[in-house]
Write a protein that holds these residues in place. Structure first.
Motif, PDB file in Angstrom:
ATOM      1  N   LEU A  27      46.202  17.770  52.367  1.00 33.19           N
ATOM      2  CA  LEU A  27      46.820  18.736  53.278  1.00 33.19           C
ATOM      3  C   LEU A  27      45.894  19.136  54.422  1.00 33.19           C
ATOM      4  O   LEU A  27      46.274  19.931  55.278  1.00 33.19           O
ATOM      5  N   GLY A  28      44.691  18.620  54.406  1.00 33.43           N
ATOM      6  CA  GLY A  28      43.759  18.922  55.482  1.00 33.43           C
ATOM      7  C   GLY A  28      42.926  20.161  55.270  1.00 33.43           C
ATOM      8  O   GLY A  28      42.254  20.629  56.200  1.00 33.43           O
ATOM      9  N   LEU A  29      42.933  20.729  54.075  1.00 34.69           N
ATOM     10  CA  LEU A  29      42.130  21.920  53.820  1.00 34.69           C
ATOM     11  C   LEU A  29      40.666  21.548  53.617  1.00 34.69           C
ATOM     12  O   LEU A  29      40.338  20.459  53.142  1.00 34.69           O
ATOM     13  N   ASP A  30      39.806  22.475  53.972  1.00 36.65           N
ATOM     14  CA  ASP A  30      38.376  22.306  53.751  1.00 36.65           C
ATOM     15  C   ASP A  30      38.074  22.757  52.327  1.00 36.65           C
ATOM     16  O   ASP A  30      38.193  23.942  52.007  1.00 36.65           O
ATOM     17  N   ILE A  31      37.713  21.818  51.477  1.00 36.40           N
ATOM     18  CA  ILE A  31      37.487  22.155  50.078  1.00 36.40           C
ATOM     19  C   ILE A  31      36.076  21.777  49.647  1.00 36.40           C
ATOM     20  O   ILE A  31      35.441  20.894  50.237  1.00 36.40           O
ATOM     21  N   ARG A  32      35.609  22.444  48.613  1.00 35.89           N
ATOM     22  CA  ARG A  32      34.361  22.100  47.932  1.00 35.89           C
ATOM     23  C   ARG A  32      34.683  21.977  46.447  1.00 35.89           C
ATOM     24  O   ARG A  32      35.168  22.930  45.834  1.00 35.89           O
ATOM     25  N   ILE A  33      34.452  20.829  45.869  1.00 35.85           N
ATOM     26  CA  ILE A  33      34.638  20.639  44.437  1.00 35.85           C
ATOM     27  C   ILE A  33      33.250  20.544  43.808  1.00 35.85           C
ATOM     28  O   ILE A  33      32.443  19.693  44.180  1.00 35.85           O
ATOM     29  N   ILE A  34      32.980  21.450  42.879  1.00 31.17           N
ATOM     30  CA  ILE A  34      31.629  21.614  42.345  1.00 31.17           C
ATOM     31  C   ILE A  34      31.531  20.970  40.967  1.00 31.17           C
ATOM     32  O   ILE A  34      32.273  21.315  40.047  1.00 31.17           O
ATOM     33  N   GLY A  35      30.597  20.056  40.831  1.00 31.20           N
ATOM     34  CA  GLY A  35      30.360  19.386  39.567  1.00 31.20           C
ATOM     35  C   GLY A  35      30.417  17.877  39.719  1.00 31.20           C
ATOM     36  O   GLY A  35      31.050  17.347  40.644  1.00 31.20           O
ATOM     37  N   GLU A  36      29.762  17.172  38.820  1.00 30.36           N
ATOM     38  CA  GLU A  36      29.791  15.718  38.830  1.00 30.36           C
ATOM     39  C   GLU A  36      31.102  15.237  38.233  1.00 30.36           C
ATOM     40  O   GLU A  36      31.488  15.670  37.143  1.00 30.36           O
ATOM     41  N   PRO A  37      31.827  14.355  38.918  1.00 31.81           N
ATOM     42  CA  PRO A  37      33.102  13.889  38.381  1.00 31.81           C
ATOM     43  C   PRO A  37      32.983  13.326  36.966  1.00 31.81           C
ATOM     44  O   PRO A  37      32.126  12.493  36.690  1.00 31.81           O
ATOM     45  N   MET A  38      33.835  13.835  36.072  1.00 35.32           N
ATOM     46  CA  MET A  38      33.958  13.363  34.693  1.00 35.32           C
ATOM     47  C   MET A  38      32.696  13.592  33.865  1.00 35.32           C
ATOM     48  O   MET A  38      32.484  12.945  32.838  1.00 35.32           O
ATOM     49  N   ARG A  39      31.876  14.551  34.267  1.00 34.65           N
ATOM     50  CA  ARG A  39      30.614  14.772  33.571  1.00 34.65           C
ATOM     51  C   ARG A  39      30.826  15.207  32.122  1.00 34.65           C
ATOM     52  O   ARG A  39      30.150  14.716  31.212  1.00 34.65           O
ATOM     53  N   PHE A  40      31.754  16.129  31.878  1.00 32.07           N
ATOM     54  CA  PHE A  40      31.975  16.599  30.508  1.00 32.07           C
ATOM     55  C   PHE A  40      32.414  15.451  29.613  1.00 32.07           C
ATOM     56  O   PHE A  40      31.967  15.328  28.468  1.00 32.07           O
ATOM     57  N   TRP A  41      33.285  14.598  30.110  1.00 32.54           N
ATOM     58  CA  TRP A  41      33.750  13.470  29.316  1.00 32.54           C
ATOM     59  C   TRP A  41      32.604  12.538  28.954  1.00 32.54           C
ATOM     60  O   TRP A  41      32.547  12.016  27.845  1.00 32.54           O
ATOM     61  N   GLU A  42      31.690  12.338  29.871  1.00 36.41           N
ATOM     62  CA  GLU A  42      30.573  11.437  29.613  1.00 36.41           C
ATOM     63  C   GLU A  42      29.540  12.059  28.684  1.00 36.41           C
ATOM     64  O   GLU A  42      28.995  11.383  27.798  1.00 36.41           O
ATOM     65  N   ALA A  43      29.272  13.348  28.866  1.00 35.75           N
ATOM     66  CA  ALA A  43      28.174  13.988  28.134  1.00 35.75           C
ATOM     67  C   ALA A  43      28.592  14.570  26.790  1.00 35.75           C
ATOM     68  O   ALA A  43      27.743  14.755  25.912  1.00 35.75           O
ATOM     69  N   ASN A  44      29.878  14.875  26.607  1.00 37.18           N
ATOM     70  CA  ASN A  44      30.291  15.628  25.428  1.00 37.18           C
ATOM     71  C   ASN A  44      31.272  14.917  24.510  1.00 37.18           C
ATOM     72  O   ASN A  44      31.556  15.407  23.421  1.00 37.18           O
ATOM     73  N   MET A  45      31.808  13.809  24.940  1.00 40.47           N
ATOM     74  CA  MET A  45      32.698  13.047  24.074  1.00 40.47           C
ATOM     75  C   MET A  45      31.905  11.937  23.389  1.00 40.47           C
ATOM     76  O   MET A  45      31.011  11.337  24.000  1.00 40.47           O
ATOM     77  N   PRO A  46      32.205  11.630  22.131  1.00 46.06           N
ATOM     78  CA  PRO A  46      31.363  10.686  21.382  1.00 46.06           C
ATOM     79  C   PRO A  46      31.516   9.247  21.853  1.00 46.06           C
ATOM     80  O   PRO A  46      32.602   8.801  22.217  1.00 46.06           O
ATOM     81  N   GLU A  47      30.410   8.534  21.840  1.00 43.34           N
ATOM     82  CA  GLU A  47      30.438   7.113  22.163  1.00 43.34           C
ATOM     83  C   GLU A  47      31.335   6.387  21.165  1.00 43.34           C
ATOM     84  O   GLU A  47      31.280   6.637  19.961  1.00 43.34           O
TER      85      GLU A  47
END
Length: 422
Positions: A27-47
């Motif tokens: 929509l053209g809004l100025d946004i800031r998304i804070i955090g590494e994409p998919m970090r929780f899934w990588e760091a907290n879900m079991p291999e």
């Protein structure tokens, strides 16, 4: 005093945060998304984990075509479970293709959100772990399930080296050779137990339910009779009611509060995926019909007391207990929200009370994902709900910012999204 300004700050870069960012940036809004994409899934879900959702129900939400999981992996079919690493790869591809990312924001976290100006007339002041403060007209809390990990009262208070939540473990080889009790009867509990056994541990599943339940093998092609009697397929499974909760969550909000909570509780009750059943073999000890009532620290582990329905007690001694006991949304557990702001948010049993557009009682503050489940139903517990949430949130924010109003065609796509889009 602020260091920068933005239209919207999104706290969290999981499926709901990324989907909302894709819709807002379109929509053209100025946004800031804070955090590494998919970090929780990588760091907290079991291999070694697999997603329980089907490929068509594992799409992030975007107004742009070609951004679904099945677009990146067109050969993935119904009944083919998605490995964790494949889904993380998809989420990061989605972020790179459809979301305006800043490298410094990926290394940051939101540490404080408070109202800016008298009575919040200037929106919100969002402070990051880097020290930067952003003034934003709106804030979207898309923190996922992490802050809401639930450990039963009977186990709470014990040190983390004795009791932990299943979301705290990426590498289960740390438990090789150890006796580990896993509390729960759902997919998280059963898969954790299997992965523990694969890692060389000795798992013991302790479940309140009288027996373990397993999902049936999905059929890619269903007969007309099965479709009529069994109901349509949806992002949460098959059945007429299930389709309604999955595909029309906006209607759930109009149901009585008690009914909504019952739907969240009873839709997709604890069960293991069909593909996991054969892997839960003799390596895993299973005790059903028992619930923990007491836990005591020992010199070399923990003594877990459980009771059955008749009151019979049993004591199990293990070296560690993993609670695969779900997630319970509670605004009080969101330390990133300033105490004054938390106190202004209307809640019911800890969860925020939200408008039809996911807005809390404090204007300009939105909650997406699990925190919205008590308002919009069980689909908010799953990736499948991300597009609906993102569409509603983006549509409401753009209506509140007339100076940023997009072209009529783009606005129509947000307010009346293409219903054929998965």
């Amino acid at each position: 005093m602020s260091d920068s300004a933005s239209d919207v700050v999104i706290a969290g870069a999981g499926p709901y945060g990324l989907s909302t960012a894709a819709h807002l940036s379109h929509l053209g809004l100025d946004i800031r998304i804070i955090g590494e994409p998919m970090r929780f899934w990588e760091a907290n879900m079991p291999e070694g984990m697999f997603l329980k959702s089907e490929p068509f129900a594992s799409n992030l939400g975007s107004p742009q075509p070609g951004m679904r999981f099945t677009d990146l992996h067109p050969g993935w079919r119904i009944g083919q479970p998605i490995p964790l690493e494949t889904f993380i790869e998809y989420g990061r591809w989605f972020a790179a293709e459809g979301v305006p990312l800043r490298s410094d924001d990926q290394d940051a976290q939101v540490v404080n959100v408070e109202r800016a100006g008298q009575n919040g007339r200037n929106g919100y002041a969002v402070t990051l772990s880097t020290g930067e403060t952003i003034t934003a007209k709106a804030v979207v809390v898309a923190v996922g399930v992490g802050p809401f990990a639930h450990i039963p009262d009977e186990l709470a208070g014990l040190p983390s080296w004795l009791v932990s939540h299943c979301s705290a473990h990426r590498d289960l080889t740390l438990f090789a050779g150890k006796e580990v009790a896993v509390i729960g009867a759902g997919q998280s509990a059963l898969e954790t137990a299997v992965l523990l056994a694969d890692a060389g541990a000795h798992p013991h599943v302790i479940a309140r339910r009288q027996r373990l339940d397993w999902n049936t093998v999905p059929e890619e092609r269903r007969s007309l009779r099965d479709r009529v009697l069994g109901g349509p397929r949806s992002g949460l499974g098959t059945g007429y009611r299930t389709w309604l909760w999955a595909e029309r969550p906006g209607l759930v909000r109009y149901l009585p509060e008690g009914t909504r909570r019952r739907i969240v509780r009873e839709t997709l009750p604890p069960a293991g995926s069909w593909w996991l059943r054969d892997r839960l073999d003799e390596r895993v000890r299973v005790s059903t019909g028992r619930r923990p009532v007491k836990a005591a620290e020992l010199a070399d582990g923990i003594a877990l007391t459980t009771v059955d329905r008749s009151g019979g007690r049993a004591v199990t001694e293990v070296e560690h207990v993993i609670a695969a006991t779900g997630y319970v949304p509670d605004v009080a557990r969101l330390g990133m929200l300033a105490p004054e702001l938390r106190g202004r948010i209307t809640t019911r049993l800890g969860a925020p009370v939200l408008s039809r557009d996911f807005e809390a009682s404090t204007p300009g503050l939105y909650f997406a994902g699990l925190a919205a489940a008590s308002t919009f139903g069980p689909v908010m517990r799953f990736v499948h709900g991300a597009d609906f949430a993102a569409t509603r949130i983006a549509g409401h924010i753009i209506r509140r910012m007339p100076r940023m109003r997009p072209t009529a065609a783009r606005l129509a796509d947000v307010l009346e999204p293409n219903t054929t889009r998965q």
